[in-house]
Design an enzyme around this catalytic site. Structure first.
Site, PDB file in Angstrom:
ATOM      1  CB  CYS A  43      28.465  30.800 -17.587  1.00 16.02           C
ATOM      2  SG  CYS A  43      27.058  30.905 -16.538  1.00 16.02           S
ATOM      3  NE  ARG A  92      31.625  21.450 -26.623  1.00 14.91           N
ATOM      4  CZ  ARG A  92      31.213  21.748 -25.408  1.00 14.91           C
ATOM      5  NH1 ARG A  92      30.038  22.317 -25.211  1.00 14.91           N
ATOM      6  NH2 ARG A  92      31.982  21.521 -24.359  1.00 14.91           N
ATOM      7  CG  ASP A  93      32.622  25.187 -23.845  1.00 15.81           C
ATOM      8  OD1 ASP A  93      31.415  25.450 -23.793  1.00 15.81           O
ATOM      9  OD2 ASP A  93      33.334  25.065 -22.825  1.00 15.81           O
ATOM     10  CG  HIS A 143      36.207  22.842 -18.965  1.00 15.07           C
ATOM     11  ND1 HIS A 143      36.122  22.727 -20.333  1.00 15.07           N
ATOM     12  CD2 HIS A 143      35.328  23.832 -18.628  1.00 15.07           C
ATOM     13  CE1 HIS A 143      35.240  23.594 -20.815  1.00 15.07           C
ATOM     14  NE2 HIS A 143      34.745  24.279 -19.789  1.00 15.07           N
ATOM     15  CG  ASN A 173      35.277  28.103 -22.018  1.00 10.65           C
ATOM     16  OD1 ASN A 173      34.179  28.615 -22.143  1.00 10.65           O
ATOM     17  ND2 ASN A 173      35.454  26.797 -21.992  1.00 10.65           N
ATOM     18  CG  HIS A 219      34.166  28.588 -17.540  1.00 15.02           C
ATOM     19  ND1 HIS A 219      33.137  29.091 -18.305  1.00 15.02           N
ATOM     20  CD2 HIS A 219      34.392  27.339 -18.008  1.00 15.02           C
ATOM     21  CE1 HIS A 219      32.750  28.185 -19.187  1.00 15.02           C
ATOM     22  NE2 HIS A 219      33.487  27.105 -19.023  1.00 15.02           N
TER      23      HIS A 219
END
Lengths: 311, 311
Positions: free
Chosen positions: B244, B19-20, B211, B253, B213
């Protein structure tokens, strides 16, 4: 969580890119560029710069201008110039250039010592004794870097007891400071905590420096673990330059500006002007002709503000 | 150092790359490739996989096949399938696919909420209440991810008190689990320690996930700090995929295999078969058409032995 913490609010950085970074580069960086670069680095608040290596020009052609570099740079109050030396001849050349510190290097494992230095640890210790005879009375600080202190890429685990035994022998010889090197990025934070607590507990008066690689992404996590154990001295390399020839494509040394950025964000005083350091780091791709692994140069500091999209 | 430690010997990983990671890729990954990939991931011991997002196909064209993906994958005992949903319609679509968990997302800062979701935090909370009405009685676990919990790329600092206030509101609404997201890699380990200790101290029964990064190289250091504070649940993305859009060239991530590698090396049980995970990670560049930031795939595990040079 009110137990006394061994964490210190000040740390200091030894910039190793001019030596550890440049030595494996594909191309020779001209002497005048090296001098200008080191002069720029020495205005940023770094406590120490490993400027070059007094090795045979055949062994490391990139650093064949060691004496010209050390005598060409501006010397600044509060910034020690340290150089790597492999033997007595290199030591005499370094002393002639008025260095502040000499860094000796040996491996904790036989295989790595033979592959990298053509010496077993026992042979390295003999060599160090001969070097210490030459440096006696010079006032120059003698540091020893212990490679593969967290594991050997050929042999695997290097027992902590073996590392402690070698540290003991180095201190007995008269070595004043010791750098524990994770030469190929094998260390993990739990192991770092154990070894740092062990050496600081046993030799509280000896300045220990930690040298990490980011080969497996753990460079800053390991630095954090070392700092939590009470370590205040770190090697780091601008842009993350340098690394291990055995892991193609992998990251190199822990990146100076990323390390400084993390500790400063945590409120730990590194002595470094991060903005000034980032300016020098931004010149690195031009100096060496390729991109480097450092992240903060690309992303900006965590305090950076971006414009809202579409505004 | 004999104080009781909040560190746990077991952690669990939520794999967010499908997903991310995929959502910001330049090209659409065919549905059958996604299904094969998620099926491979679900055999590696990951506790949870965020498989897709039930968003408008216009908003995220890469994930326009959300229902086909979720109904196409093999469901395995012990591997929860979670999906992101932005609104009531997405929730209904997700429930129809028998997902195990739904992940809602909101920002802790107004600017990021408006830029990313076109909603202020207050509007997001209203939306969540409407979603919770729909999910009531479904037995599906409802998690909320709080973006910019460690700082906003537009506004800067997000006060810890503000984050705690939003967590309180989420729990009051009936949200069962909360993910604190360092959306653009602004967090540092000292800040992570403070916030994790604060939420675990105040809501010891709520499952908190972290979570991170790696935008500024601190991903694994922050994970270490969170774990030291008692956190046992981490989001991570295979290969370090994702990231990002505001920091071009920067890492994304935190990388799943690098995170698993670090914790396993420390003796922390992640439940993941690292060799199996590395095999899947090695297929990633082919799947998406470019290299990824993960380090361990390139360097090998720290237990890897190299041959002595010249032998």
């Amino acid at each position: 969580m009110n137990q006394p913490s061994p964490c210190h609010t000040k740390i200091e950085i030894n910039e190793v890119a001019p030596r550890d970074g440049l030595q494996i580069e594909a191309r020779f960086v001209p002497t005048e560029d090296k001098v200008r670069w080191i002069d720029a680095l020495s205005t940023t608040g770094l406590r120490r710069i490993e400027a070059t290596s007094f090795t045979s020009p055949k062994a490391i052609p990139n650093l064949r201008d060691a004496a010209e570099v050390v005598t060409g740079i501006q010397r600044r109050e509060g910034v020690d110039i340290t150089v790597l030396v492999p033997n007595v001849i290199g030591t005499e050349r370094a002393l002639a250039c008025q260095v502040d510190e000499i860094n000796l290097v040996m491996s904790a494992s036989n295989s790595h010592g033979l592959a990298n230095l053509r010496m077993t640890p026992a042979q390295s210790l003999e060599q160090f004794a001969a070097i210490l005879d030459v440096t006696q009375g010079s006032g120059v600080f003698i540091n020893a870097s212990l490679s593969t202190a967290f594991g050997c890429p050929f042999e695997g685990e290097v027992p902590e007891a073996r590392v402690l035994e070698l540290v003991e022998q180095l201190i007995s010889l008269g070595i004043q400071g010791i750098t524990l090197c994770d030469t190929t990025g094998m260390a993990n934070p739990a192991q770092v905590k154990r070894l740092c607590e062990a050496v600081l507990g046993r030799w509280p008066e000896t300045p220990f420096t930690l040298h990490f690689h980011n080969t497996r992404g753990m460079g800053l996590a390991n630095a954090l673990a070392a700092w939590q154990a009470g370590i205040t001295r770190f090697d780091a390399s601008l842009g993350g330059l340098g690394g291990c020839p055995f892991a193609p494509g992998a990251s190199g040394n822990v990146c100076t500006e990323d390390l400084v950025h993390m500790f400063e964000a945590m409120g730990v005083d590194t002595g470094v002007d991060l903005d000034a350091l980032l300016e020098v780091a931004a010149t690195l791709p031009d100096l060496i002709g390729h991109d480097v692994p450092g992240q903060v140069v690309k992303a900006g500091k965590s305090t950076r503000r971006y414009a809202m999209p579409g505004r």
